[in-house]
Write a protein that holds these residues in place. Sequence first.
Motif, PDB file in Angstrom:
ATOM      1  N   VAL A  59      60.717  46.505  56.782  1.00  0.00           N
ATOM      2  CA  VAL A  59      61.963  46.000  56.174  1.00  0.00           C
ATOM      3  C   VAL A  59      62.983  47.035  55.701  1.00  0.00           C
ATOM      4  O   VAL A  59      64.254  46.776  55.693  1.00  0.00           O
ATOM      5  N   VAL A  98      65.660  40.453  51.074  1.00  0.00           N
ATOM      6  CA  VAL A  98      65.883  41.009  52.393  1.00  0.00           C
ATOM      7  C   VAL A  98      67.141  40.848  53.016  1.00  0.00           C
ATOM      8  O   VAL A  98      67.623  41.675  53.792  1.00  0.00           O
ATOM      9  N   THR A 148      61.579  37.094  57.912  1.00  0.00           N
ATOM     10  CA  THR A 148      63.229  36.998  57.820  1.00  0.00           C
ATOM     11  C   THR A 148      63.843  38.105  58.169  1.00  0.00           C
ATOM     12  O   THR A 148      64.944  37.906  59.008  1.00  0.00           O
ATOM     13  N   HIS A 149      63.116  39.130  58.110  1.00  0.00           N
ATOM     14  CA  HIS A 149      63.725  40.592  58.712  1.00  0.00           C
ATOM     15  C   HIS A 149      63.790  40.569  60.152  1.00  0.00           C
ATOM     16  O   HIS A 149      64.828  40.655  61.091  1.00  0.00           O
ATOM     17  N   GLU A 172      66.347  38.642  63.552  1.00  0.00           N
ATOM     18  CA  GLU A 172      66.853  39.462  64.575  1.00  0.00           C
ATOM     19  C   GLU A 172      66.266  39.035  65.974  1.00  0.00           C
ATOM     20  O   GLU A 172      67.029  38.997  66.997  1.00  0.00           O
TER      21      GLU A 172
END
Length: 202
Positions: free
Chosen positions: A57, A89, A177-178, A182
């Motif tokens: 992360v 994050v 989430t990270h 993307e």
Amino acid sequence: MQLKELSSRSGVSGASIKFYLREGLLAPGSTAASPRADYGPGHLRRLELIKTLRGVVGLGLAGIKEITGGIDDPGLGTVELMGRVQSIVLGLAEEAVPDHPLMAGLVGPGRWADASSRARNSLNLLLHRMDELGVPANPRVLAVYAAAVDQVAALDVGHAEQAASRDELAGTVAVGTHLYGELLLKMLAVAQASRAIRGPEG
């Protein structure tokens, strides 16, 4: 296990483990049965989480401390912990932001929960910013996006809730989430390119 074995099994140097102990990211080992501290599976899980938050992360010490502090806080519920991890994050806005007019179509009965959060603050901030830049969000597009991401959110939350520990939960939310954020953007780019190649009839 003692420090040397903890270091070997976790892949984290003894010096780093001692630093995490001093900083409060890692709980002290037990000294009940030995003059030297003894460490257990919980310490391995925490070190794995720290490695993930740093290496995958890309969080710094302050962000990691905020997450581990939330994990160790018995008064912080699961939903609140997930929100804290997500906020750290993504760098979500802490300050309250007045609701954008389009928010009325996203929250409320039959839609997303009408509750204040850093995520809501940040969405409002972005919608206002888009207006200022002369590229206001299209309500129809926003409704389509909302329906799509709601299905993704259901999958994400369901997966996170299967975590065996709060450390694992935090790691799952942070990585999801990270990386999945993307992934969604890259998939959207591929889909847009595909639509453009196929033309309006495709």
